[in-house]
Motif scaffolding. Structure first.
Motif, PDB file in Angstrom:
ATOM      1  N   GLU A  36       0.793  -1.237   0.000  1.00 20.21           N
ATOM      2  CA  GLU A  36       0.000   0.000   0.000  1.00 20.21           C
ATOM      3  C   GLU A  36       0.826   1.288   0.000  1.00 20.21           C
ATOM      4  O   GLU A  36       0.269   2.359  -0.212  1.00 20.21           O
ATOM      5  CB  GLU A  36      -1.009  -0.036   1.161  1.00 20.21           C
ATOM      6  CG  GLU A  36      -0.500   0.535   2.438  1.00 20.21           C
ATOM      7  CD  GLU A  36      -1.401   1.653   2.920  1.00 20.21           C
ATOM      8  OE1 GLU A  36      -2.369   1.978   2.231  1.00 20.21           O
ATOM      9  OE2 GLU A  36      -1.111   2.193   3.973  1.00 20.21           O
ATOM     10  N   ASN A  64      -5.045   1.969   3.843  1.00 20.98           N
ATOM     11  CA  ASN A  64      -5.748   3.250   3.758  1.00 20.98           C
ATOM     12  C   ASN A  64      -5.347   4.120   2.565  1.00 20.98           C
ATOM     13  O   ASN A  64      -6.085   5.024   2.196  1.00 20.98           O
ATOM     14  CB  ASN A  64      -5.549   4.037   5.061  1.00 20.98           C
ATOM     15  CG  ASN A  64      -4.104   4.163   5.463  1.00 20.98           C
ATOM     16  OD1 ASN A  64      -3.399   3.163   5.590  1.00 20.98           O
ATOM     17  ND2 ASN A  64      -3.630   5.371   5.644  1.00 20.98           N
ATOM     18  N   HIS A 148      -4.824  -4.032   8.681  1.00 13.96           N
ATOM     19  CA  HIS A 148      -4.096  -2.780   8.500  1.00 13.96           C
ATOM     20  C   HIS A 148      -4.686  -1.755   9.469  1.00 13.96           C
ATOM     21  O   HIS A 148      -5.756  -1.195   9.213  1.00 13.96           O
ATOM     22  CB  HIS A 148      -4.269  -2.328   7.040  1.00 13.96           C
ATOM     23  CG  HIS A 148      -3.256  -1.313   6.621  1.00 13.96           C
ATOM     24  ND1 HIS A 148      -1.953  -1.625   6.331  1.00 13.96           N
ATOM     25  CD2 HIS A 148      -3.359   0.022   6.453  1.00 13.96           C
ATOM     26  CE1 HIS A 148      -1.303  -0.532   5.984  1.00 13.96           C
ATOM     27  NE2 HIS A 148      -2.134   0.479   6.062  1.00 13.96           N
ATOM     28  N   HIS A 173       0.659  -1.399   8.876  1.00 11.65           N
ATOM     29  CA  HIS A 173       0.349   0.045   8.843  1.00 11.65           C
ATOM     30  C   HIS A 173       1.288   0.916   9.659  1.00 11.65           C
ATOM     31  O   HIS A 173       1.621   2.009   9.218  1.00 11.65           O
ATOM     32  CB  HIS A 173      -1.099   0.341   9.249  1.00 11.65           C
ATOM     33  CG  HIS A 173      -1.440   1.812   9.248  1.00 11.65           C
ATOM     34  ND1 HIS A 173      -1.413   2.587   8.104  1.00 11.65           N
ATOM     35  CD2 HIS A 173      -1.794   2.657  10.249  1.00 11.65           C
ATOM     36  CE1 HIS A 173      -1.750   3.839   8.418  1.00 11.65           C
ATOM     37  NE2 HIS A 173      -1.976   3.905   9.702  1.00 11.65           N
TER      38      HIS A 173
HETATM   39 FE   FE2 Z   1      -1.252   2.393   5.973  1.00  9.24          FE
END
Ligand code: FE2
Length: 255
Positions: A36, A64, A148, A173
């Protein structure tokens, strides 16, 4: 094997260098990589996803920053090997779970979830994972969940929620690896955060000087991705044919 958040080009280079070696050394059947932050430190593109797969990943999980690059939306719908948090709004591009095939008829269910503490998500990850697991039950021999999330409390709670129900529940994360890897009762490998594959000389991936200056002056800064001290953070989970984990080993490897 699960590899923590690949950050920018230093992270992609560390992955290309180390993933093939580690796959071989640990006789890995499945490698799942969180991508990510792989495009410029935020989000993913079809190109960086392609580089992660070329390095030896079987599946990619996200988080995210999934919507950062518009060009990836269509790709998320097209490639079944990449997942974004299942508890994001229904109807958004991509999928929250998938099944990838491995050697000897093994089928790994890969689930991606987002936390709700200090983060946005449309629905509770706890009830969401219950319905995702019900749907995967007959389709997968083993299941890995990438949660996450920001808060250690929410991640530890998810570990207990899933204990005995999945092969592995790994946190991502924060980009900082935690020292609590263990197998929970019922055979679920767990770690609160796997850490990051990228530059450990910065501030969770960003250039050190502007990141520190931002905290000191409380003024906005242009951060950019650090190049310093690249390395891979991951875990290797050993599991039986019954889908239960036997061991979890943390990998903190300099590139
Ligand atoms: Fe993240």
């Amino acid at each position: 094997m699960f590899v923590g958040d690949v950050v920018g080009s230093p992270g992609r280079r560390a992955l290309e260098l180390l993933l093939p070696v580690l796959r071989e050394r640990h006789r890995v059947d499945f490698a799942v990589v969180n991508g990510e932050n792989s495009a410029g430190g935020l989000g993913i593109t079809e190109k960086t996803a392609g580089q992660i797969f070329a390095a030896g990943a079987d599946a990619i999980t996200l988080g995210n920053h999934v919507w950062k690059h518009r060009e990836v939306y269509d790709y998320l719908d097209r490639d079944p090997r990449i997942v974004r948090p299942a508890n994001y709004p229904k109807g958004n591009p991509g999928r929250g779970a998938t099944v990838v095939e491995g050697p000897g008829g093994l089928r790994l269910g890969v689930v991606n979830l987002s936390g709700q503490l200090f983060m946005g998500a449309a629905r509770s990850p706890f009830s969401e994972v219950d319905s995702v697991l019900a749907e995967l039950r007959d389709r997968a021999t083993h299941v890995l969940v990438d949660f996450h999330a920001e808060a250690t409390s929410e991640k530890v709670a998810m570990g207990w929620h899933l204990a005995g129900r999945v092969t592995a529940c790994v946190g991502t994360h924060t980009h900082v690896p935690t020292a609590d890897a263990r197998v929970l009762p019922g055979g679920t490998a767990y770690i609160t955060d796997v850490g990051m594959t990228g530059p450990h000389g910065g501030v969770i991936g960003a250039n050190r000087e502007p990141a520190v200056r931002g905290f000191v002056t409380q003024m906005p800064q242009k951060l950019g991705t650090s190049e310093e001290d690249p390395g891979l953070n991951g875990v290797v989970v050993e599991a039986g044919e019954d889908g239960r984990a036997i061991s979890i080993e943390q990998l903190l490897v300099p590139a």
